[in-house]
Design an enzyme around this catalytic site. Structure first.
Site, short mmCIF file in Angstrom:
data_model
loop_
_atom_site.label_atom_id
_atom_site.label_comp_id
_atom_site.label_asym_id
_atom_site.label_seq_id
_atom_site.Cartn_x
_atom_site.Cartn_y
_atom_site.Cartn_z
N HIS A 360 0.87 -1.18 0.00
CA HIS A 360 0.00 0.00 0.00
C HIS A 360 0.90 1.22 0.00
CE1 HIS A 360 0.71 0.56 4.37
NE2 HIS A 360 0.49 -0.74 4.50
N GLU A 417 7.59 -6.87 6.60
CA GLU A 417 7.15 -5.63 5.92
C GLU A 417 8.22 -4.56 5.97
OE1 GLU A 417 3.77 -3.70 7.83
OE2 GLU A 417 3.35 -2.56 6.00
N1 GLY Z 1 0.02 -1.80 9.74
C1 GLY Z 1 -1.02 -2.02 8.83
C2 GLY Z 1 -0.51 -2.51 7.56
O1 GLY Z 1 0.57 -3.07 7.50
O2 GLY Z 1 -1.09 -2.33 6.54
MN MN Z 2 1.43 -2.02 5.87
MN MN Z 3 2.10 -2.89 8.90
#
Ligand code: GLY
Ligand code: MN
Ligand code: MN
Length: 446
Positions: A360, A417
């Site tokens: 995102h 992430e």
């Molecule tokens: N912390 C929310 C996400 O990783 O989208």
């Molecule tokens: Mn995120």
């Molecule tokens: Mn996240």
């Protein structure tokens, strides 16, 4: 720092002036109305700490509640009008100093500035003439009521002059594309948020051990955000141990971390309104079990493959596909899925285990604005865009029973992430100082 710099969170005033020039140039004969975010209440009359509206901040630098900015695409003198709270000694005793219209005009470079209580009487004149009004419906009720009333009055007059507002357009149509490509000042804030978040993860990794409460890791992370100069977490910190890691937005953080548990931490600091967003998954004991390591390494490989795909000219879909290929191959190796990779991808056989997208946008909002596709084509990456790369695999206990892959995988949830800036010649991992490799993660624990 001068008062203006402090009020604008250190952003130079010219940054906002230049943005407004571009926005005004896109409005045609339209007028944009941007209200401040409301003050929110935790419960009863207890106010939450105020978080200014991202759009209003983006165009003006204003961070006060009870304010409205009006941008007029046409006209000579009053193209940027501010409505802010009037000075009020009684109210300021409780909630702190306000700028008042005069100071706000000077600091934010408005052409005109009025007390917010004048909005009702002044808005009809501002909306009498433009062909369109850029305002988000269903969003800020009290301002919407005034906008709709002003439009109703303008409509009564407009047709007699052969003109009048004919459309209400979402401001995102103009603002989202601008916000999607970050300037150097914005990248600096995201970079600082990322650095602060990396430091907080190092604290959490050093502190984790079986028996610790998830809330204790949360508090260490949030403490690091605040003591490091951030506004706090950009979103509620997620600390999911054991099967809690399979709940994507788990925020209860009320369990004790078990021996042998993996802990999934998803947290990001906010710095000057800009967010970071990191996830790491690590073994509470200090070493991954065999099956945990197998899953972790698939997700880590997917993360690296997806990050590698970030470059100008690639699409956000290419980034997703690069990571997804690795995840699907891994699910096959784990005997969770069977069959051709292409078919599994086409038929979305992986979805129960990887139910979200890989990326995102990241910026003023953690899930930042901007379309992910245009005319059904995935969005092409451009320098200055910032996106997350966050593949994951989640083996919810209710799924693994029927997957034929045995109890071993049951309850394992892994996400890795990072935050990635698209650069002119490729990408920069803004969270790159936090390791991904399993052995390096293990080395940071305890
Ligand atoms: N912390 C929310 C996400 O990783 O989208
Ligand atoms: Mn995120
Ligand atoms: Mn996240």
């Amino acid at each position: 720092m001068s008062e203006t710099d402090a009020r604008m969170l250190g952003f130079p005033p010219e940054v906002f002036a230049q943005r407004r020039e571009r926005i005004l140039g896109s409005l045609g004969k339209g007028v944009m109305v941007l209200p401040a975010a409301p003050t929110l209440y935790r419960s009863g009359d207890v106010e939450l700490r105020y978080r200014p509206d991202s759009e209003l901040f983006y165009v003006s630098g204003l961070t006060e509640p009870e304010a409205v900015a009006v941008l007029s695409g046409e006209g000579e003198s009053e193209r940027f009008t501010l409505f802010v709270s009037a000075r009020d000694a009684d109210a300021e005793l409780w909630s702190g100093a306000r700028l008042g219209p005069e100071k706000a005009k000077e600091i934010f470079g408005a052409d005109a500035s009025y007390p917010i209580d004048d909005l009702e009487t002044r808005l009809p004149a501002l909306l009498d003439g433009p062909d369109r009004v850029f305002f988000r419906l269903g969003h800020r009720g009290p301002t919407q009521a005034l906008v709709l009333a002003a439009l109703a009055r303008a409509r009564l007059k407009g047709p007699r002059r052969g003109a009048g507002p004919r459309a209400i357009v979402d401001p995102g149509v103009v603002l989202d594309d601008l916000r999607l490509v970050k300037d150097e000042h914005e990248v600096d804030r995201i970079r600082r948020a990322a650095e602060l978040s990396v430091a907080a993860f190092r604290v959490a990794l050093a502190a984790v051990r079986p028996g610790l409460g998830e809330w204790e890791l949360e508090s260490l992370i949030d403490h690091a955000f605040r003591t490091g100069g951030g506004a706090g977490p950009a979103y509620p910190t997620i600390v999911g141990s054991g099967t809690n890691a399979c709940v994507l937005h788990y925020v209860d953080n009320h369990c004790n971390i078990g021996d042998g548990d993996l802990v999934l931490v998803d947290a990001g600091a906010e710095v000057d309104m800009y967010a970071a967003d990191i996830t790491r998954t690590f073994p509470a004991s200090g070493s991954f079990s065999g099956i945990q390591r197998a899953v972790y390494e698939i997700v880590a490989r997917a993360n690296r493959a997806a990050v590698e795909a970030v470059a100008p000219g690639s699409t956000v879909g290419d980034v997703h596909s690069a990571g997804l290929d690795v995840l699907v191959e891994g699910l096959t190796e784990l005997n969770v899925l069977e069959g051709e990779a292409a078919t599994l991808i086409e038929e979305e056989g992986y979805k129960p285990y990887f139910p979200h997208r890989t990326s995102h946008w990241l910026g003023l909002d953690v899930h930042d604005v901007g379309d992910y596709a245009r005319d059904a084509e995935s969005r092409i990456l451009e320098p200055g865009m910032v996106l997350t790369v966050e593949p994951g695999l989640y083996f919810r206990p209710d799924l693994t029973e029927t997957s034929g892959s045995g109890a071993e995988l049951s309850g394992i949830g892994v996400r890795v992430e990072d935050d990635v800036l698209v650069t002119v010649d490729g990408h920069e991992i803004l969270t790159g100082d936090l390791p991904v490799a399993a052995e390096e993660i293990e080395g940071l624990i305890g």
